[in-house]
Write a protein that holds these residues in place. Structure first.
Motif, mmCIF file in Angstrom:
data_model
loop_
_atom_site.group_PDB
_atom_site.id
_atom_site.type_symbol
_atom_site.label_atom_id
_atom_site.label_comp_id
_atom_site.label_asym_id
_atom_site.label_seq_id
_atom_site.Cartn_x
_atom_site.Cartn_y
_atom_site.Cartn_z
ATOM 1 N N LEU A 131 15.989 63.716 150.357
ATOM 2 C CA LEU A 131 17.218 63.419 149.632
ATOM 3 C C LEU A 131 18.364 63.155 150.597
ATOM 4 O O LEU A 131 19.175 62.232 150.402
ATOM 5 C CB LEU A 131 17.562 64.590 148.700
ATOM 6 C CG LEU A 131 18.807 64.429 147.831
ATOM 7 C CD1 LEU A 131 18.667 63.234 146.904
ATOM 8 C CD2 LEU A 131 19.072 65.699 147.033
ATOM 9 N N ARG A 132 18.423 63.931 151.672
ATOM 10 C CA ARG A 132 19.450 63.724 152.708
ATOM 11 C C ARG A 132 19.366 62.324 153.290
ATOM 12 O O ARG A 132 20.379 61.625 153.426
ATOM 13 C CB ARG A 132 19.251 64.760 153.811
ATOM 14 C CG ARG A 132 20.148 64.590 155.040
ATOM 15 C CD ARG A 132 19.540 65.302 156.236
ATOM 16 N NE ARG A 132 18.259 64.695 156.618
ATOM 17 C CZ ARG A 132 17.344 65.305 157.361
ATOM 18 N NH1 ARG A 132 17.533 66.535 157.792
ATOM 19 N NH2 ARG A 132 16.212 64.686 157.669
ATOM 20 N N ASP A 133 18.161 61.887 153.625
ATOM 21 C CA ASP A 133 18.004 60.555 154.218
ATOM 22 C C ASP A 133 18.392 59.453 153.251
ATOM 23 O O ASP A 133 19.020 58.463 153.637
ATOM 24 C CB ASP A 133 16.555 60.358 154.675
ATOM 25 C CG ASP A 133 16.212 61.201 155.897
ATOM 26 O OD1 ASP A 133 17.151 61.725 156.529
ATOM 27 O OD2 ASP A 133 15.017 61.331 156.210
ATOM 28 N N LEU A 134 18.016 59.614 151.988
ATOM 29 C CA LEU A 134 18.347 58.603 150.991
ATOM 30 C C LEU A 134 19.850 58.490 150.791
ATOM 31 O O LEU A 134 20.387 57.408 150.556
ATOM 32 C CB LEU A 134 17.669 58.936 149.662
ATOM 33 C CG LEU A 134 16.137 58.815 149.615
ATOM 34 C CD1 LEU A 134 15.611 59.280 148.276
ATOM 35 C CD2 LEU A 134 15.694 57.387 149.886
ATOM 36 N N MET A 135 20.550 59.616 150.919
ATOM 37 C CA MET A 135 21.996 59.626 150.655
ATOM 38 C C MET A 135 22.825 59.235 151.880
ATOM 39 O O MET A 135 23.865 58.589 151.753
ATOM 40 C CB MET A 135 22.425 61.016 150.164
ATOM 41 C CG MET A 135 21.850 61.402 148.824
ATOM 42 S SD MET A 135 22.393 63.039 148.277
ATOM 43 C CE MET A 135 24.140 62.757 148.028
ATOM 44 N N LEU A 136 22.364 59.616 153.079
ATOM 45 C CA LEU A 136 23.202 59.466 154.265
ATOM 46 C C LEU A 136 23.001 58.157 155.015
ATOM 47 O O LEU A 136 23.913 57.697 155.698
ATOM 48 C CB LEU A 136 22.960 60.638 155.227
ATOM 49 C CG LEU A 136 23.377 62.020 154.742
ATOM 50 C CD1 LEU A 136 23.123 63.049 155.844
ATOM 51 C CD2 LEU A 136 24.852 62.037 154.348
ATOM 52 N N HIS A 137 21.836 57.552 154.906
ATOM 53 C CA HIS A 137 21.519 56.432 155.785
ATOM 54 C C HIS A 137 21.450 55.077 155.086
ATOM 55 O O HIS A 137 21.018 54.101 155.683
ATOM 56 C CB HIS A 137 20.201 56.707 156.520
ATOM 57 C CG HIS A 137 20.242 57.925 157.388
ATOM 58 N ND1 HIS A 137 21.129 58.065 158.435
ATOM 59 C CD2 HIS A 137 19.518 59.067 157.362
ATOM 60 C CE1 HIS A 137 20.947 59.243 159.016
ATOM 61 N NE2 HIS A 137 19.971 59.866 158.379
ATOM 62 N N GLY A 138 21.836 55.019 153.817
ATOM 63 C CA GLY A 138 21.854 53.740 153.127
ATOM 64 C C GLY A 138 20.456 53.230 152.817
ATOM 65 O O GLY A 138 19.451 53.918 153.020
ATOM 66 N N LYS A 139 20.384 52.003 152.311
ATOM 67 C CA LYS A 139 19.101 51.436 151.889
ATOM 68 C C LYS A 139 18.161 51.216 153.069
ATOM 69 O O LYS A 139 16.962 51.451 152.975
ATOM 70 C CB LYS A 139 19.339 50.124 151.144
ATOM 71 C CG LYS A 139 20.192 50.263 149.890
ATOM 72 C CD LYS A 139 19.609 51.273 148.910
ATOM 73 C CE LYS A 139 20.432 51.372 147.643
ATOM 74 N NZ LYS A 139 19.933 52.421 146.721
ATOM 75 N N LYS A 140 18.709 50.750 154.194
ATOM 76 C CA LYS A 140 17.864 50.541 155.368
ATOM 77 C C LYS A 140 17.302 51.877 155.852
ATOM 78 O O LYS A 140 16.116 51.992 156.161
ATOM 79 C CB LYS A 140 18.646 49.864 156.487
ATOM 80 C CG LYS A 140 17.815 49.587 157.731
ATOM 81 C CD LYS A 140 18.642 48.949 158.836
ATOM 82 C CE LYS A 140 18.990 47.512 158.497
ATOM 83 N NZ LYS A 140 19.658 46.823 159.639
ATOM 84 N N GLY A 141 18.148 52.894 155.899
ATOM 85 C CA GLY A 141 17.692 54.217 156.314
ATOM 86 C C GLY A 141 16.667 54.795 155.353
ATOM 87 O O GLY A 141 15.740 55.491 155.769
ATOM 88 N N ALA A 142 16.838 54.491 154.054
ATOM 89 C CA ALA A 142 15.872 54.969 153.060
ATOM 90 C C ALA A 142 14.502 54.374 153.336
ATOM 91 O O ALA A 142 13.481 55.073 153.287
ATOM 92 C CB ALA A 142 16.337 54.608 151.654
ATOM 93 N N LEU A 143 14.454 53.072 153.650
ATOM 94 C CA LEU A 143 13.174 52.433 153.963
ATOM 95 C C LEU A 143 12.586 52.986 155.248
ATOM 96 O O LEU A 143 11.398 53.329 155.309
ATOM 97 C CB LEU A 143 13.357 50.920 154.084
ATOM 98 C CG LEU A 143 12.116 50.150 154.574
ATOM 99 C CD1 LEU A 143 10.950 50.331 153.610
ATOM 100 C CD2 LEU A 143 12.437 48.683 154.781
ATOM 101 N N TYR A 144 13.412 53.090 156.294
ATOM 102 C CA TYR A 144 12.899 53.545 157.582
ATOM 103 C C TYR A 144 12.363 54.971 157.489
ATOM 104 O O TYR A 144 11.294 55.283 158.022
ATOM 105 C CB TYR A 144 13.996 53.475 158.654
ATOM 106 C CG TYR A 144 14.396 52.072 159.048
ATOM 107 C CD1 TYR A 144 13.902 50.955 158.376
ATOM 108 C CD2 TYR A 144 15.289 51.843 160.089
ATOM 109 C CE1 TYR A 144 14.282 49.664 158.734
ATOM 110 C CE2 TYR A 144 15.666 50.559 160.458
ATOM 111 C CZ TYR A 144 15.164 49.478 159.772
ATOM 112 O OH TYR A 144 15.541 48.213 160.122
ATOM 113 N N SER A 145 13.100 55.856 156.820
ATOM 114 C CA SER A 145 12.645 57.245 156.712
ATOM 115 C C SER A 145 11.393 57.340 155.838
ATOM 116 O O SER A 145 10.514 58.169 156.088
ATOM 117 C CB SER A 145 13.756 58.135 156.143
ATOM 118 O OG SER A 145 14.045 57.805 154.796
#
Length: 230
Positions: A131-145
């Motif tokens: 949930l932290r990654d989805l909220m803090l890193h945007g759509k690109k971060g959501a995909l990468y994580s």
């Protein structure tokens, strides 16, 4: 990557006391809002846990494979309904225990209860980190994580150092994991492929440069018990 997600003693409870059930591909194990009476251990197969928004969009919360517990949030908390949908992405065999039986077995064995509580805490940390990654890193971060978590959960190391994700996903399914649109996922995947970070073939993704993905989201190198998608 082989990984034991459930303590061996908990696993044994299901072997000794569980009831065997089979769910065909595409069928529901349970639906959001239904009465929750059992906890399940996946022996073989893949179960998707998801929620549906008011607009009808599906958001995938977990993709659970062998030796994973689902429906585990209800015991001891008096939660009497399921908060998510559970659907078989491939034919699955599970062991089922009623909440009452599961609670009774743990209560009779304090050491086993501690094992379960420790495992449950790790599960909470796992979901909080995603949930932290989805909220803090945007759509690109959501995909990468999500890609990082998929390599930790279903990855197979290749001779050239790349990691083959041994689980086929459509771009729509990947978008549901990232809580974004298929069109945006298509663009980001093609950009990663263009720069040789990943490659994909018939729904299977191979990650060629895992450090790049980690650096882009300032990865904290969480333990493999936490950085997972199941």
């Amino acid at each position: 990557m082989s990984f034991q997600t459930v303590p061996a003693e908990i696993f044994q409870l299901f072997i000794e006391h569980g009831s065997l059930i089979k769910i065909d591909k595409g069928h529901q194990l349970f639906q959001e809002g239904e009465k929750a009476e059992n906890i399940f251990l996946i022996k073989k197969g893949v179960i998707q846990l998801s929620k549906e928004t008011e607009q009808g969009k599906e958001i995938t919360l977990r993709i659970c494979g062998n030796d994973v517990l689902i429906g585990e949030s209800s015991p001891f908390c008096q939660l009497n309904y399921h908060m998510v949908n559970a659907r078989a992405l491939e034919t699955a065999t599970l062991l089922s225990l009623s909440h009452h039986t599961f609670e009774l077995l743990l209560t009779e064995r304090p050491k086993l209860m501690m094992e379960y509580l420790q495992w449950a805490q790790i599960e909470i940390m796992k979901h909080q980190s995603r949930l932290r990654d989805l909220m803090l890193h945007g759509k690109k971060g959501a995909l990468y994580s999500t890609l990082i978590r998929l390599t930790n959960t279903y990855g197979q190391k290749q001779e050239d150092g790349s990691i083959f994700i041994n689980f086929a996903l459509t771009n729509t399914e990947l978008a549901n994991l990232c809580a974004t649109s298929r069109e945006l996922i298509n663009r980001m995947l093609n950009d990663l492929k263009k720069h040789q970070i990943i490659s994909f073939h018939k729904g299977h993704i191979t990650v060629h440069d895992l450090p790049f993905l980690k650096n882009e989201i300032n990865c904290e190198n969480c333990p493999l018990t936490i950085c997972r998608i199941d």
